[in-house]
Design an enzyme around this catalytic site. Structure first.
Site, PDB file in Angstrom:
ATOM      1  N   LEU A 182       0.858  -1.177   0.000  1.00  0.00           N
ATOM      2  CA  LEU A 182       0.000   0.000   0.000  1.00  0.00           C
ATOM      3  C   LEU A 182       0.898   1.232   0.000  1.00  0.00           C
ATOM      4  O   LEU A 182       2.095   1.136   0.249  1.00  0.00           O
ATOM      5  CB  LEU A 182      -0.907   0.000   1.235  1.00  0.00           C
ATOM      6  CG  LEU A 182      -1.893  -1.167   1.326  1.00  0.00           C
ATOM      7  CD1 LEU A 182      -2.633  -1.155   2.651  1.00  0.00           C
ATOM      8  CD2 LEU A 182      -2.887  -1.122   0.164  1.00  0.00           C
ATOM      9  N   SER A 183       0.327   2.400  -0.282  1.00  0.00           N
ATOM     10  CA  SER A 183       1.181   3.591  -0.342  1.00  0.00           C
ATOM     11  C   SER A 183       1.910   3.801   0.978  1.00  0.00           C
ATOM     12  O   SER A 183       3.057   4.239   0.989  1.00  0.00           O
ATOM     13  CB  SER A 183       0.372   4.824  -0.728  1.00  0.00           C
ATOM     14  OG  SER A 183      -0.686   5.043   0.175  1.00  0.00           O
ATOM     15  N   GLU A 184       1.266   3.479   2.118  1.00  0.00           N
ATOM     16  CA  GLU A 184       1.967   3.522   3.400  1.00  0.00           C
ATOM     17  C   GLU A 184       1.506   2.413   4.332  1.00  0.00           C
ATOM     18  O   GLU A 184       0.326   2.033   4.334  1.00  0.00           O
ATOM     19  CB  GLU A 184       1.755   4.860   4.120  1.00  0.00           C
ATOM     20  CG  GLU A 184       2.889   5.850   3.955  1.00  0.00           C
ATOM     21  CD  GLU A 184       2.758   6.667   2.690  1.00  0.00           C
ATOM     22  OE1 GLU A 184       3.759   7.298   2.295  1.00  0.00           O
ATOM     23  OE2 GLU A 184       1.675   6.670   2.103  1.00  0.00           O
ATOM     24  N   THR A 185       2.463   1.923   5.103  1.00  0.00           N
ATOM     25  CA  THR A 185       2.193   1.060   6.249  1.00  0.00           C
ATOM     26  C   THR A 185       2.698   1.786   7.483  1.00  0.00           C
ATOM     27  O   THR A 185       3.838   2.255   7.513  1.00  0.00           O
ATOM     28  CB  THR A 185       2.892  -0.305   6.106  1.00  0.00           C
ATOM     29  OG1 THR A 185       2.349  -0.980   4.962  1.00  0.00           O
ATOM     30  CG2 THR A 185       2.674  -1.158   7.341  1.00  0.00           C
TER      31      THR A 185
END
Length: 288
Positions: free
Chosen positions: A44-47
């Site tokens: 995902l774009s961020e974790t």
């Protein structure tokens, strides 16, 4: 080793819209290399990784935690939507009763609170400087083709380039623009750009509630071709559009395929509050 993990769609109240972030609750310290491996696995774009600051801290009771964010390729210094997602997990899954939660991050202390069905983020406000067009002309052409560009700014603190399209364009033009963000990597010659914002003035007026501005955001330098809804980009956009519109309260919409709405409130202390809704779509455990 089991690590609780959640997926939260931020800046929306509907599943599969807004910006998804993975949130990991770390009961114990994690080997440093595992942060990036997990973020790459989640893709995902961020974790986000929430950690305890002291061994006696409790996710259900404490009010201060450490927070880090990783894209599939890098650790990043600021991520708005994954901070909102982290607060949503603590407030709504762990039932944390504190009115304000503080996260200690690479961008300093970030405070979050609940306000009705929104979570409000307190973020730094980043100013922009005029940018010489010739230095980034190839990058802008890769992003916009032959579209008319009205203004170009650069945020040195965040390394984001802000490109404002002509006011003559409608929102649909920005939404339908076909962008090959992978091309940005070779088109960016200055070495100073790590994120590109396309933005457009909204059609909001006094008679009818509308959005003050629209945007899309691209960060292939961090392994994110297009980010669906970006809190950190709005810490830059808020400064720019407040100056342009003469407003401190604004409503913004990020025009990605998933889309998301952000409520913005600027303060005189150099901070901006960005509020959004959320939808928790996955609960589980990582087995390490």
């Amino acid at each position: 080793m089991q690590v609780p993990i959640f997926t939260v769609d931020a800046f929306t109240n509907r599943p599969f819209c807004g910006n998804p972030a993975a949130v990991c609750l770390l009961e114990n310290d994690l080997d440093e290399d595992l942060h990036q491996k997990i973020a790459t696995e989640m893709n995902l774009s961020e974790t986000a990784f929430i950690r305890k600051l002291h061994p006696t801290d409790d996710f259900t009771k404490s009010s201060r935690f450490g927070l880090r964010w990783f894209t599939p390729a890098n650790e990043v210094p600021l991520c708005g939507h994954a901070t909102l997602a982290s607060a949503a997990v603590l407030f709504h899954i762990k039932k944390n009763p504190n009115s304000v939660l503080t996260f200690v991050t690479l961008s300093g202390e970030l405070k979050t609170r609940q306000e009705k069905d929104h979570i409000v983020l307190d973020l730094p406000l980043y100013s922009t400087d005029p940018q010489v067009l010739q230095e980034v002309e190839e990058l802008i052409k890769a992003a916009t083709g032959d579209m008319i560009v009205q203004d170009v700014r650069y945020s040195p603190d965040t390394k984001k380039l802000l490109v404002r399209l002509s006011d003559a364009y409608e929102r649909s033009v920005l939404e339908e623009l076909q962008v090959s963000a992978q091309r940005f990597l070779s088109a960016e010659k200055t070495g100073k750009v790590k994120g590109l914002i396309l933005t457009l003035k909204g059609k909001s007026n006094g008679k009818e509630k509308g959005h003050d501005f629209y945007s899309r955001y691209f960060a292939p330098w961090y392994g994110v071709l297009e980010d669906p809804v970006t809190g950190s980009a709005h810490a830059v956009l808020s400064s720019y559009w407040s100056e342009q519109l003469g407003k401190k309260e604004m409503l913004a919409f990020q025009c990605s395929r998933r889309g998301g709405e952000l409520k913005i409130s600027l303060h005189d202390n150099g901070r901006v509050e960005i509020a959004g809704q959320f939808a928790i779509v996955l609960k589980g455990n990582l087995t390490l």
